[in-house]
Design an enzyme around this catalytic site. Structure first.
Site, PDB file in Angstrom:
ATOM      1  N   GLU A 179      -1.385   1.137   9.243  1.00 61.06           N
ATOM      2  CA  GLU A 179      -1.201   1.863   8.283  1.00 61.06           C
ATOM      3  C   GLU A 179      -0.256   3.360   9.146  1.00 61.06           C
ATOM      4  O   GLU A 179      -0.641   3.758   9.368  1.00 61.06           O
ATOM      5  CB  GLU A 179      -2.261   2.883   7.787  1.00 61.06           C
ATOM      6  CG  GLU A 179      -2.850   1.615   7.028  1.00 61.06           C
ATOM      7  CD  GLU A 179      -4.229   2.262   5.801  1.00 61.06           C
ATOM      8  OE1 GLU A 179      -4.783   3.162   6.120  1.00 61.06           O
ATOM      9  OE2 GLU A 179      -4.131   0.975   4.889  1.00 61.06           O
ATOM     10  N   GLU A 206      -4.278  -4.664   2.831  1.00 63.31           N
ATOM     11  CA  GLU A 206      -5.393  -4.033   1.934  1.00 63.31           C
ATOM     12  C   GLU A 206      -5.524  -4.559   0.636  1.00 63.31           C
ATOM     13  O   GLU A 206      -4.324  -3.486  -0.420  1.00 63.31           O
ATOM     14  CB  GLU A 206      -5.840  -2.719   3.298  1.00 63.31           C
ATOM     15  CG  GLU A 206      -6.214  -3.575   4.703  1.00 63.31           C
ATOM     16  CD  GLU A 206      -6.754  -1.888   5.437  1.00 63.31           C
ATOM     17  OE1 GLU A 206      -7.601  -1.371   4.712  1.00 63.31           O
ATOM     18  OE2 GLU A 206      -6.047  -1.987   6.209  1.00 63.31           O
TER      19      GLU A 206
HETATM   20  O1  AHR Z   1     -10.673  -1.176   5.496  1.00 62.58           O
HETATM   21  C1  AHR Z   1     -11.089   0.244   5.723  1.00 62.58           C
HETATM   22  C2  AHR Z   1     -10.001   1.351   5.952  1.00 62.58           C
HETATM   23  O2  AHR Z   1      -9.008   1.614   5.123  1.00 62.58           O
HETATM   24  C3  AHR Z   1      -8.669   0.319   7.156  1.00 62.58           C
HETATM   25  O3  AHR Z   1      -9.345   0.607   8.311  1.00 62.58           O
HETATM   26  C4  AHR Z   1      -7.106   1.299   6.864  1.00 62.58           C
HETATM   27  O4  AHR Z   1      -6.605   0.232   7.492  1.00 62.58           O
HETATM   28  C5  AHR Z   1      -7.543   1.300   5.620  1.00 62.58           C
HETATM   29  O5  AHR Z   1      -7.066   3.002   5.374  1.00 62.58           O
END
Ligand code: AHR
Length: 502
Positions: A172, A291
């Site tokens: 990110e 994610e």
């Molecule tokens: O999955 C939780 C968090 O969400 C992770 O650390 C991050 O990459 C995202 O913002």
């Protein structure tokens, strides 16, 4: 209500890469400590891994797990997690304001992944660190021996290289919250250089460059265009993230958010094609949706707790309790990944244990499956093969996030044996059954051999440590293939279905 659909074994979308049923394990909260690893627990194996959790992960047939973060990775020193445990430093984790003991590091994760029957996908720190640390990490993990880092690995008891095939170029990096956040131009340049270096080491490695943290970011989708412009020739995937929630407490609106996921993938597919054309490239960069999940139940409260706590060690964090409504929605998100399997080759439910996870544990106590475990399990076990293009016509509804949202949500996968067909169906209606007919072209003699469904009166019902089977699949009986080769039946309101035909 009535809906109908047609599918044909010859009308295909793409091979479904099994890695779209992957997951993610971050050093945060109780994901690692008291999640997968709890020495002294009655179910812990000789290395401290919880065998009850391992069994649940194996039951998911989990193809790949991303590690060790997440926001955590952007200030992580991988060297802290290797060598004799008693010599490993305790560090502050700036992302979640906790203390990291480093009792689990890359070698232990490799041991765990082997036991879980899964592949490792490792993320490197491109926030507070850079190319040199990343290449040392690679050499430590993958070089057979005879160099400083590979010999150190052997000295630590791991003579054979871990041979990690896929590497995430940070996490990110578009997010201002990220330690070491960068502009798209800065990051694109760095990611390209690191990816090139990794491929000088081994040209068969695959790398994942960071796309957007979500499709509401101010920089979206310009971020992807800039980053890919700088790195298109050297990377293999662009990563996307997105979390969903029913903040408005409006189920139909919540369910329509699957359409946002679809638009997100289609948009970034367009950006990839634009850069490909601009560069006159013959390569295709694919999407790694590393994610995704539901995350909203306790999100605000968790944010407040983090801001005020005093660097605790492995505290409960993001321990969302998922209900039937979430499980049906997760089934819909998985349907999107199947239907977009031409673009999305890897996807990771975030996360795997305790932190926004399908598996929960009690420290010193049992482990149990949350409602969202089941749609992931069926997709992972039976959604491997070739995605078919299902043409459906269904009654629709309008809501805030989208117009003309079909009540019926369908995907179909011709399994790897070339004979069996898996259908994943959802009736989004909260109060009406849906009479369904699916014309199964090319499967005329098929019979329903398995039908499992998640449904119930109470969309907010969920499993807990004391009642672990409130939301579990039950056998469905109301679907059958008639003499004309049509699958006929009724989907109750608020229901998810997995149907196997053979
Ligand atoms: O999955 C939780 C968090 O969400 C992770 O650390 C991050 O990459 C995202 O913002």
């Amino acid at each position: 209500m009535r809906a109908k659909a047609t599918l044909n074994r010859e009308y295909t979308i793409s091979t479904v890469d099994k890695r779209v049923y992957g997951s993610f394990l971050e050093h945060m909260g109780r994901a690692v400590y008291t999640g997968i690893y709890e020495p002294g627990h009655e179910k812990a194996d000789a290395d401290g891994f919880r065998s009850d959790v391992l069994e649940m992960v194996r039951d998911l047939d989990m193809p790949i797990v991303r590690y060790p973060g997440g926001n955590f990775v952007s200030a992580y020193r991988w060297e802290d997690g290797i060598g004799p445990r008693e010599e490993r430093p305790v560090r502050l984790d700036l992302a979640w304001r906790t203390r990291e003991t480093n009792q689990v590091g890359v070698n232990e994760f490799a041991d765990w992944a082997k036991r879980a029957g899964t592949e490792m996908m490792l993320a490197m720190n491109l926030g507070s660190r850079g190319l040199d640390d990343a290449r040392n990490f690679l050499e430590y993990c993958n070089h057979p021996g005879g160099t400083y880092w590979s010999d150190l690995r052997a000295k630590h008891g791991y003579k054979d290289p871990h041979n990690v095939r896929i590497w995430c170029l940070g996490n990110e990096m578009d997010g201002p919250w990220q330690v070491g956040h960068k502009s798209a131009a800065e990051y694109g340049h760095l990611a390209n250089e690191v990816s090139k270096a990794f491929k000088y080491f081994d040209k068969t490695l695959e790398t994942v460059v960071c796309g957007s943290s979500n499709d509401k970011m101010k920089t979206y989708p310009e971020w992807e265009a800039t980053v890919l412009d700088a790195s298109y020739d050297s990377v293999d995937y662009i990563s996307l993230h997105k979390y969903f929630g029913n903040e408005e407490q409006d189920t139909l609106n919540y369910y329509a958010k699957a359409i946002d996921l679809d638009r997100y993938i289609v948009t970034i597919g367009g950006v990839i094609d634009y850069i490909k054309a601009k560069k006159r490239s013959k390569r295709d960069v694919k999407i790694c949706f590393d994610e995704w999940n539901v995350w909203y139940h306790d999100r605000k409260q968790d944010g407040e707790r983090i801001a005020s706590w005093d660097w605790p060690e492995a505290p409960p964090l993001l321990e969302e309790l998922y209900n039937l409504e979430d499980a049906i929605f997760v089934g819909s998100l998985l349907n999107v990944f199947i239907r977009r399997s031409d673009r999305v080759k890897i996807a990771c439910m975030a996360q795997l244990v305790n932190v926004i996870a399908p598996i929960l544990t009690k420290a010193g106590g049992p482990a149990w499956r949350q409602s969202i475990y089941y749609p992931l399990q069926y997709a992972s076990k039976y959604g491997r093969g070739t995605a078919l293009n299902v043409v459906a016509s269904s009654p629709t509804y309008d809501c805030e996030v989208a117009q003309d949202v079909p009540y019926l949500d369908l995907s179909a996968v011709l399994q790897e044996d070339g004979k069996s067909l898996a259908i994943f169906a959802i009736n989004r209606s909260i109060d009406e059954p849906l009479d369904l007919t699916i014309d199964l072209q090319g499967f005329k003699r098929a019979k329903v051999v398995q039908h499992q469904m998640l449904e119930g009166e109470d969309l907010k019902a969920r499993n807990s440590v004391d009642d672990q089977s409130r939301i579990v699949p039950k056998a469905g009986k109301a679907l059958a293939v008639d003499d004309a080769g049509t699958l006929v039946g009724t989907l109750p309101p608020r229901s998810y279905h997995f149907v196997l035909l053979s």
